[in-house]
Design a protein around this motif. Structure first.
Motif, short mmCIF file in Angstrom:
data_model
loop_
_atom_site.label_atom_id
_atom_site.label_comp_id
_atom_site.label_asym_id
_atom_site.label_seq_id
_atom_site.Cartn_x
_atom_site.Cartn_y
_atom_site.Cartn_z
N ASN A 114 1.08 -1.39 0.43
CA ASN A 114 -0.06 0.13 0.05
C ASN A 114 0.99 1.72 0.07
OD1 ASN A 114 -2.00 -1.88 2.42
ND2 ASN A 114 -2.65 -0.47 -0.11
N SER A 135 -0.06 -0.82 -4.22
CA SER A 135 -1.88 0.55 -4.66
C SER A 135 -2.59 1.60 -3.33
CB SER A 135 -3.07 -0.21 -4.03
OG SER A 135 -4.12 -0.02 -3.46
N LEU A 137 -3.90 4.10 -0.11
CA LEU A 137 -5.21 4.23 -0.04
C LEU A 137 -6.78 4.97 -0.09
CD1 LEU A 137 -2.81 3.07 3.62
CD2 LEU A 137 -4.31 1.45 2.24
N LYS A 138 -6.77 4.77 0.64
CA LYS A 138 -8.30 6.41 1.51
C LYS A 138 -8.25 6.80 1.85
CE LYS A 138 -11.50 3.10 -0.93
NZ LYS A 138 -12.80 2.97 -1.18
N GLU A 139 -8.50 7.79 1.46
CA GLU A 139 -8.39 8.59 3.05
C GLU A 139 -10.05 9.03 3.12
OE1 GLU A 139 -7.16 12.66 5.72
OE2 GLU A 139 -6.11 11.55 4.18
N TYR A 144 -7.18 6.06 6.66
CA TYR A 144 -7.31 4.82 6.10
C TYR A 144 -8.31 4.12 5.46
CZ TYR A 144 -3.04 8.12 4.63
OH TYR A 144 -2.31 8.64 4.02
N GLN A 145 -8.54 3.62 3.95
CA GLN A 145 -9.28 2.60 4.29
C GLN A 145 -8.00 1.83 2.61
OE1 GLN A 145 -13.25 3.30 3.22
NE2 GLN A 145 -13.62 3.86 5.45
N ASP A 147 -8.42 0.28 -0.95
CA ASP A 147 -9.28 0.14 -2.09
C ASP A 147 -8.88 -0.88 -2.88
OD1 ASP A 147 -9.84 1.17 -4.95
OD2 ASP A 147 -8.89 2.60 -5.11
N LYS A 149 -11.07 -2.41 -4.89
CA LYS A 149 -11.15 -2.85 -6.31
C LYS A 149 -9.88 -2.00 -6.71
CE LYS A 149 -13.49 0.08 -10.18
NZ LYS A 149 -14.53 0.60 -10.64
N ASP A 150 -8.43 -0.83 -6.52
CA ASP A 150 -7.65 -0.87 -6.89
C ASP A 150 -7.13 -2.33 -6.85
OD1 ASP A 150 -6.03 1.15 -8.13
OD2 ASP A 150 -4.49 0.89 -6.55
N GLU A 180 -12.82 -5.99 6.97
CA GLU A 180 -12.06 -5.05 6.36
C GLU A 180 -10.42 -6.96 5.32
OE1 GLU A 180 -10.82 -1.03 6.50
OE2 GLU A 180 -10.56 -1.80 8.22
N GLU A 359 1.70 9.33 -1.74
CA GLU A 359 0.64 9.53 -0.87
C GLU A 359 1.75 10.16 0.28
OE1 GLU A 359 -2.69 9.53 -1.75
OE2 GLU A 359 -1.52 8.68 -4.01
#
Length: 390
Positions: A114, A135, A137-139, A144-145, A147, A149-150, A180, A359
């Motif tokens: 990640n 990949s 991470l989505k904030e 953070y989560q 992703d 799909k990615d 998760e 990131e």
């Protein structure tokens, strides 16, 4: 006993990585604490010294029992001696896992991590001549989560063979939830991707959050043959200078393969002091850990309140584990080196976020595991740096 975490211990001129300065810089960076180790640990070292013989040493049944009981009582992780291998450290184990699960040569296998992530996740992949795939991470709502799909798209595109997971996450401080972990494991199982989980910060999980060992999930989902966990007592008990860690796996064939590769690398033994402190930490370190976590949580609140009051444009990601806080400092500059240099000019050091991946651009990681007086002075210097007083 009651431990005194307010005590300021002079670590300069001791060879300390964290306190290497020749001036009065306050280090709020490298991930070790400025607290004395637990008394049972120090006493166990003294007993070895008093004994006077520092010979070849192997793990004892008592050591295995201490490890097994700690992980069973705290996390419900069912281990036997056969599930446990020893390693000089989690980072060497990351390199070892690439030898176990991936290949190099004409067809180089890909390893997914990640972004952002603890720096050795990236460097060890590159140094071992594997293809690094990242990949982001989505904030979401300040944390953070994954992703998924990615992650799946990257796995398919690059034919990823190995996923390196950091749980709890460094530098973002996320403790990945059971749901998760199940979703990630289901995805990796679908594409036959091995998962290695770095769980070194597991014991530093903060109030209101629950750490789940990935192996526990993998076994329940029938995927334990492709999952390994890495952990250590060193971060938990602030004894990083005494190298030592563990590799946990549940599949007999996989364990045999790891052990054989360890012997080829000659990386399967620890030193006398590592075995000694590992046992004493897991047997008698719980009281110290409970107290230090309470102190760390207080320091986290101090840091968050200070930044909200003095530098409100810094976006703080509240950690769910550990004593490391991830800060978005983009309101105070547009160049990573310039932000770092501002802080150094104010004689305070944080970790530059860009070291943890793209990131981490314009972010900083601050370590609050120190006496409150040092933390407050360090925060004042951060304010001086970003308010233009320096």
């Amino acid at each position: 006993m009651q431990y005194n975490f307010d005590e300021i211990i002079d670590r300069r001129d001791t060879g300390s990585v964290k306190w290497h300065y020749s001036d009065d810089t306050i280090p709020l960076w490298v991930a070790d604490m400025d607290f004395k180790a637990a008394l049972p640990i120090l006493d166990s070292v003294q007993r070895v010294v008093d004994h006077g013989i520092l010979g070849y040493t192997k793990p004892t049944d008592a050591l295995y029992d201490a490890i097994i009981n700690w992980h069973s009582n705290r996390y419900g992780l069912d281990l036997t001696q056969d599930n446990i291998l020893f390693s000089p450290g989690v980072v060497p184990s990351l390199a070892l896992m690439m030898q176990i699960f991936t290949e190099t040569g004409d067809a180089v296998d890909a390893v997914l991590v990640n972004d952002p992530i603890y720096t050795p996740f990236m460097t060890k992949v590159k140094q071992n001549k594997r293809t690094l795939v990242m990949s982001a991470l989505k904030e979401v709502d300040g944390k953070y989560q994954l992703d998924l799909k990615d992650i799946e798209a990257k796995i398919v595109e690059h034919k990823v063979k190995l996923y390196l997971l950091c749980n709890p996450h460094n530098p973002g401080g996320r403790v990945w939830t059971l749901s998760e972990l199940k979703a990630l494991l289901k995805l990796c199982k679908k594409h036959n991707v091995a998962i290695v989980s770095d769980e070194i910060h597991q014991d530093l999980t903060l109030s209101g959050h629950t750490f789940t060992p990935l192996l526990e999930v993998a076994e329940a989902e029938g995927y334990a043959h492709n999952v390994v966990s890495l952990t250590s007592m060193t971060k938990t008990f602030n004894i990083a200078g005494i190298k030592g860690s563990m590799i946990f796996a549940k599949n007999e064939t996989l364990l045999k393969k790891i052990s054989q590769q360890q012997h080829l690398n000659d990386e399967y033994e620890l030193n006398l002091f590592a075995y000694t402190v590992m046992q004493s930490a897991y047997e008698k370190g719980g009281e110290w850990l409970e107290q230090v976590l309470a102190y760390i949580e207080k320091n986290i609140e101090i840091a968050i309140d200070f930044l909200a009051g003095h530098l409100p444009d810094i976006k703080v990601m509240r950690p769910e584990a550990s004593y490391l806080i991830w800060l978005d400092c983009s309101a105070y500059g547009d160049n990573d080196q310039a932000l770092y240099d501002k802080l150094r000019a104010a004689k305070v050091e944080l970790n530059s976020g860009i070291k943890y991946g793209s990131e981490g651009h314009l972010k900083m990681r601050i370590n609050v595991a120190c006496p409150e007086a040092l933390l407050r002075e360090g925060l004042n210097r951060v304010y001086a740096a970003f308010s233009g007083e320096v």
